[in-house]
Scaffold this active site. Sequence first.
Site, PDB file in Angstrom:
ATOM      1  N   GLU A   1      -8.173  -7.288   5.158  1.00  0.00           N
ATOM      2  CA  GLU A   1      -7.327  -8.340   4.588  1.00  0.00           C
ATOM      3  C   GLU A   1      -6.582  -9.118   5.667  1.00  0.00           C
ATOM      4  O   GLU A   1      -6.406 -10.336   5.558  1.00  0.00           O
ATOM      5  CB  GLU A   1      -6.369  -7.713   3.568  1.00  0.00           C
ATOM      6  CG  GLU A   1      -7.101  -7.284   2.302  1.00  0.00           C
ATOM      7  CD  GLU A   1      -6.423  -6.167   1.537  1.00  0.00           C
ATOM      8  OE1 GLU A   1      -5.184  -5.977   1.707  1.00  0.00           O
ATOM      9  OE2 GLU A   1      -7.110  -5.471   0.758  1.00  0.00           O
TER      10      GLU A   1
ATOM     11  N   TYR B   1       0.829  -1.208   0.000  1.00  0.00           N
ATOM     12  CA  TYR B   1       0.000   0.000   0.000  1.00  0.00           C
ATOM     13  C   TYR B   1       0.867   1.264   0.000  1.00  0.00           C
ATOM     14  O   TYR B   1       0.476   2.293  -0.554  1.00  0.00           O
ATOM     15  CB  TYR B   1      -0.946   0.002   1.199  1.00  0.00           C
ATOM     16  CG  TYR B   1      -2.158  -0.874   0.981  1.00  0.00           C
ATOM     17  CD1 TYR B   1      -3.292  -0.375   0.341  1.00  0.00           C
ATOM     18  CD2 TYR B   1      -2.165  -2.204   1.390  1.00  0.00           C
ATOM     19  CE1 TYR B   1      -4.400  -1.174   0.125  1.00  0.00           C
ATOM     20  CE2 TYR B   1      -3.266  -3.018   1.181  1.00  0.00           C
ATOM     21  CZ  TYR B   1      -4.379  -2.495   0.542  1.00  0.00           C
ATOM     22  OH  TYR B   1      -5.474  -3.304   0.318  1.00  0.00           O
TER      23      TYR B   1
END
Length: 391
Positions: free
Chosen positions: A140, A98
């Site tokens: 996640e 990310y």
Amino acid sequence: MLSASARPVIEATLPLVGSRIGSITPLFYSKLFAAHPELLNGTFSRANQRNGAQQQALAGSIATFATHLVEHPDTLPETMLSRIAHKHASLGITEEQYQVVYQFLFEAIAEDLAEVITPEIAQAWTEVYWLMAHALIKLEKGLYERRLNDVMWSPWTLAERTQLGPDTVRLTFTPADATAVTPGEPGGYLSVRTAVADGLLQARQYTLSGDAASVTHRTITVKRDADGEVSPQLHDALAVGDTVELSNPYGDIVLEETDRPLVLATAGIGSTPSASILHALADSGSEREVLVLHADQSPESWSLREQMLADLARLPKASLQLWYENPGDDAAALPGFMDLSAVRIPQDASVLLCGPTPFMKAARSAAIEQGVSAERVHYEIFGPDVWLASA
């Protein structure tokens, strides 16, 4: 959610960024892959980069998330986030990635909006990005914790292949090592990762179309995509005894534990989640009211016809309505495309849609017009969710 300083900036710049996001995302991906070409080897789909679907899906998700923060400041778009998180988990996306995405996405934003961007605008959109990223990272992590193993990919051997039609094949795999097997859920999917023609690893998601909860085998049904890379490889090059890599199972559109009536409306290969759900209901002896609606080109092109008809026969409160473009001798089928205006849908039903996006949009509208709550109409889309981008 958004800070007091960021919210008015996002509200003011959302129309501009929304109008430019379609050019920002291709620029982002070009920068990302130039710096990290390894991400195209087993993580990102090269085909979805070429056809623009991934760029369109990313643009849609960013615009949808930012709009939700402005219009509903105390909540998050949970359905969208869940869909993305399951897809990310099936590809092994990590928290560290990310930060990489942030770097190149904001380089692209700064370049595309160079004439108007200010430090305040950059800071506000940074806040949007990390709100979305942190929400996905949390989801996640939860999905990864549900696995019965700590690996992303494990080897599975093709044990059986059955041709279901000229362009569809059923593949059944068995474990090739001692990795603990995580049971799937009816309607869920897994990723298949294999080398394609030029040796590059590519991953694609396929529904668990048989007994999803089995820990002894995995069964998927694959329709050949003439423009694809993975499905032709699975059709033409994968032989019994060969080994591929499979992910753990994921999927946010799965069988709910409820007595509410269930409507499964599908078209073409979109019947694969329905087949898995029907199989689970039949195995459990369910007396739930189930309405199966399916549209296809012909009886022969309905890939999972035999499996689904057998499971329907085991469900005492199940019914079926078919539409065929070429009905042949099937007198019970209606000709042409699915028309839900002629079907009574229980208002308290849960509705699951799967098939081409135009089909699902029409079916969703028809179900809502009959009184079904929008929150109980779900859809499964194969590949990047471009519906969000065009909504």
